[in-house]
Design an enzyme around this catalytic site. Structure first.
Site, PDB file in Angstrom:
ATOM      1  N   ASP A 203      56.685  76.160  76.892  1.00  7.44           N
ATOM      2  CA  ASP A 203      57.512  77.214  77.445  1.00  7.44           C
ATOM      3  C   ASP A 203      56.636  78.384  77.851  1.00  7.44           C
ATOM      4  OD1 ASP A 203      59.808  75.839  77.316  1.00  7.44           O
ATOM      5  OD2 ASP A 203      60.698  76.949  75.651  1.00  7.44           O
TER       6      ASP A 203
ATOM      7  N   LYS B 124      59.502  79.256  84.429  1.00  2.88           N
ATOM      8  CA  LYS B 124      60.709  80.068  84.242  1.00  2.88           C
ATOM      9  C   LYS B 124      60.457  81.483  84.731  1.00  2.88           C
ATOM     10  CE  LYS B 124      62.603  77.514  80.347  1.00  2.88           C
ATOM     11  NZ  LYS B 124      63.041  77.500  78.962  1.00  2.88           N
TER      12      LYS B 124
END
Lengths: 364, 364
Positions: A90, A112
Site C-alpha cells: 500500500d 492510490k
C-alpha cells in the site's frame, strides 16, 4: 506534471533513484490499453521470478507493517518480506519497511491517489490473483494492522470469491491506533484512570460525520481520520447536534427542558448522549514512531486552535480521555504543549544514542 | 505441594528440565529474610553478568511479547530479548517466547499467583531497579502490549518516581484484544459492517461488574476477563440492571413507561442505554495463535450455554458485534460452532505444512 509530484511524494528517494528504463517500460505497459500482455499486469515481473509449476497454487500473505519504524514489524511479517515472490504494498507502507525488501523481489506500490483508491485496490488484488494462480507467494503489505481500517477483510473476501480462501494467511501488525498513544507516553488503559479504549473514525462514509461516541469517564477514545475536521468533531463531542436537540424537544416536556437547563448536560445520565467536558485532556499524535513524530498535548477546548496554529503533519490521530494525563501533567497556564521528535526505540546498545524515555515532557 | 503444582503450571517443561541446584539456591536466597545478600535479590545474577562501571546507569525496556506465537514478537522486542542483561518476565509470557532467550541471560518469572499479584509486581520492579542502578539493560517482558491492561503505565511511573524516567523505553506488542479476532477471521472494522472497535474488560475493580457498554450497531466490542462471568455479562448487555430500572422509574411518567413497553427497548434512541439484541453475533476466542487455539462462534443468546457445555480454556476473550459474521456465515439451525486448532502463521516455505487460511469454517 501532477503525476510526477505524486510519485515523488509517495515513493522514497532510494526507490526513485533505483528506477531503470526497463522499470518505467514495465510500469507503462501495466496500464490497461497501453500494450500490457494478456494475462495481467507485468510491472511485478522482475528478474527474481521463478517459473511456476503447472496446476500449483501459491498463496497470499496479508500482513501489517506497523506504524512506521521498521523494527515494529513482527518477525512473521519480516520473514514474509524476505521470502515472498512478489510484494504488493500500500502507498503508506513506510520507506524504512520498503528498504527491507530484497533487491531481487518485484514490488508494486498501490497507485492510490485522491479519487482513485478503489481502482488502485482492484488493480493490486488482480495482480495478487495472477500471482497466486501462478503458484507464487504474494505478500500484500499494508500499513498498521490489516484488519483495523485496512480493508483486509475485503481482500480475504475477494480471494474466497475466487475459490482461493484457503490460500490466504493474515498476519497482524502493530496498529498506530494503539502504538501512537504508547509512543506519546499515553497508556490507553491505566488502573484507576481508564478501563476501556475505543478506536473509531472521525470521518464517516462519504465524508459524513459519524455518530459521536458518548462520554464515558473511564474511556480513552482514539480518533483516526479526524484531524482535517477537528473543529467539527470537537463540536459534536461537546454539544448536541441539531438533530439531537430536535429529537429531545419532541420527546420531552417543557418542565423537563427547564430542569435540564439547570445542570450541565454531561451530568444527566441516561437522558441523552452524555457530552464530553471541554476540559477533557487530549493529544494529537502525528507520524508516530518516525523521526519527525510530533505530539500536541492539550484539552478539547483548545485542540482545534492548537492544530490551526501549529499546522498539521499527516498522518496523525487524536486521543481523548483522562489517560492522556496519566503520565503527563500539563504546565499551568499553557493551553497546549508541542513535543517534537521520536525517542525510544533505538535498541542499538553500541551506539548509545537516541535511547531516551517514552518522550514525555512536563511530567509531575 | 501447591507451590510445586503452580511452578509446573507456569514454567515450561524445558525451563523446568534445565533448572540446576545453583538456580534453586539462588531462587531461595532471593526471598526476603532467607539470606539474600544486601543490595537486592540474587536470582538474576547469572553467569553472563557483566560488572557494571561505577556511576553508570542502565535502562529498562518495557516490551510486549504479543499473544503467544513467537513470530508475533516485533523485531524490536526480539532484539531486546537477544541483548538484554537481565529479563524479568510476566507469568503469562508464552513458552515459545521464553525459548528465544539466550541461555546465558538470567531470567526471572513473576511469582504471580492468586492473591499475590501486587507483591509479585513489586518484587519484579525492585529487581529491575537494582539492575538499572547497576548499569544493566533490564528487559521487562510482558504479554500482549504493555499499555493495554499490562500495568505498563504503572511501571513507567515507578521508575520516574525513582528519578529514572529517562532510562525507560516502552515497546508496543501485538495485543491479543485485536489479534485474537484476526486469527478467528474477524475484522473488527470492516466497511459497511463496523466502523469502530471498543476494547474493555468484563470484570471491574474488585470483581464488581463494570458499566456495560451501550449497543452501537457499527461497533465491535472485545471483552477481556469476561469468560468466567459470561452469564452475568450477557444479562447486563441485553437487559437493564435493577439500578437502571429504578432510575428510569423515578425519572419517567407512567405514560412513558407504558409507551416504552410497546417497542423493543434497543430501538429507543436517547432514552436509556441502548441494549444489545440477543441475536448479535459473537465469538469466544481462546489461546489465540497457539496450537490449541479454539473459537466458538454463536450469538449473545447462546454464548453462555455454549461455554458451559464446551468448557473454558483460558486465556480467552469475547468478541461481540456484526463483524463476527463479516467473513463467516453460521450454519442454519445450529446454536454454535466450535473450531479447534490454529492455522495461518507458519511461513516456513520449505515445510509446506500448516499454511491454511485464516481458520474460518462455514463461510458463505
Amino acid at each position: 506534471m501532477r503525476w510526477l509530484a505524486q510519485v515523488c511524494e509517495y515513493w522514497p528517494l532510494k526507490r526513485l533513484a533505483a528506477i531503470t528504463d526497463a522499470d518505467v517500460e514495465a510500469v507503462l505497459k501495466s496500464y490497461p490499453g497501453t500494450g500490457a500482455a494478456a494475462g495481467g499486469p507485468a510491472s511485478w515481473r522482475g528478474a527474481g521470478d521463478k517459473l511456476p509449476g503447472h496446476g500449483q497454487t501459491g498463496r497470499v500473505i496479508l500482513a501489517g507493517s506497523g506504524p512506521g519504524h521498521p523494527d515494529l514489524l513482527t518477525r512473521a511479517t519480516y520473514k514474509a518480506i524476505q521470502t515472498a515472490d512478489i510484494i504488493l504494498a500500500d502507498k503508506l507502507v513506510p520507506a524504512g519497511v520498503l528498504d527491507l525488501i530484497p533487491r531481487r523481489t518485484p514490488v508494486s506500490i498501490a497507485r492510490k491517489f485522491p479519487g482513485n483508491a478503489d481502482r488502485a485496490q482492484e488493480e493490486l488484488l488482480e495482480q495478487a490473483l495472477d500471482g497466486v494462480r501462478a503458484g507464487k507467494t504474494v505478500l500484500r503489505l499494508k500499513q498498521g494492522d490489516p484488519f483495523i481500517y485496512g480493508r483486509g477483510g475485503e481482500e480475504v473476501a475477494f480471494f474466497r470469491e475466487k475459490g482461493l480462501g484457503d490460500c490466504v494467511v493474515v498476519l497482524p501488525g502493530i496498529t498506530s491506533s494503539l502504538s501512537a498513544p504508547l509512543f506519546a507516553g499515553i497508556p490507553p488503559t491505566q488502573r484507576d484512570v481508564a478501563d476501556q479504549v475505543l478506536v473509531c473514525t472521525g470521518t464517516g462514509k462519504k465524508g459524513k460525520a459519524p455518530q459521536p461516541p458518548e462520554y464515558v469517564e473511564s474511556r480513552t477514545v482514539v480518533f483516526l481520520m479526524a484531524l482535517h475536521r477537528i473543529e467539527g468533531l470537537v463540536a459534536e463531542l461537546t454539544a448536541y447536534t441539531d438533530e439531537e436537540e430536535q429529537r429531545a424537544r419532541e420527546g420531552r416536556s417543557q418542565t423537563e427542558e427547564a430542569e435540564a437547563a439547570q445542570t450541565p448536560s454531561h451530568q444527566q445520565p441516561g437522558k441523552r448522549r452524555t457530552l464530553w467536558p471541554l476540559n477533557t485532556p487530549c493529544a494529537v499524535i502525528e507520524r508516530a514512531s518516525c523521526p519527525d513524530q510530533r505530539v500536541i498535548r492539550t484539552t478539547l477546548r483548545f485542540v482545534a486552535e492548537a492544530i490551526e496554529q501549529e499546522g498539521s503533519r499527516p498522518p496523525g490521530l487524536l486521543v481523548v480521555g483522562r489517560a492522556c494525563e496519566a503520565l503527563y501533567t500539563p504546565e499551568k497556564g499553557r493551553s497546549w504543549a508541542v513535543e517534537d521528535g521520536f525517542k525510544g526505540l533505538d535498541l542499538d546498545v553500541e551506539s548509545g544514542v537516541g535511547i531516551g524515555g517514552v518522550g514525555i515532557a512536563g511530567m509531575a
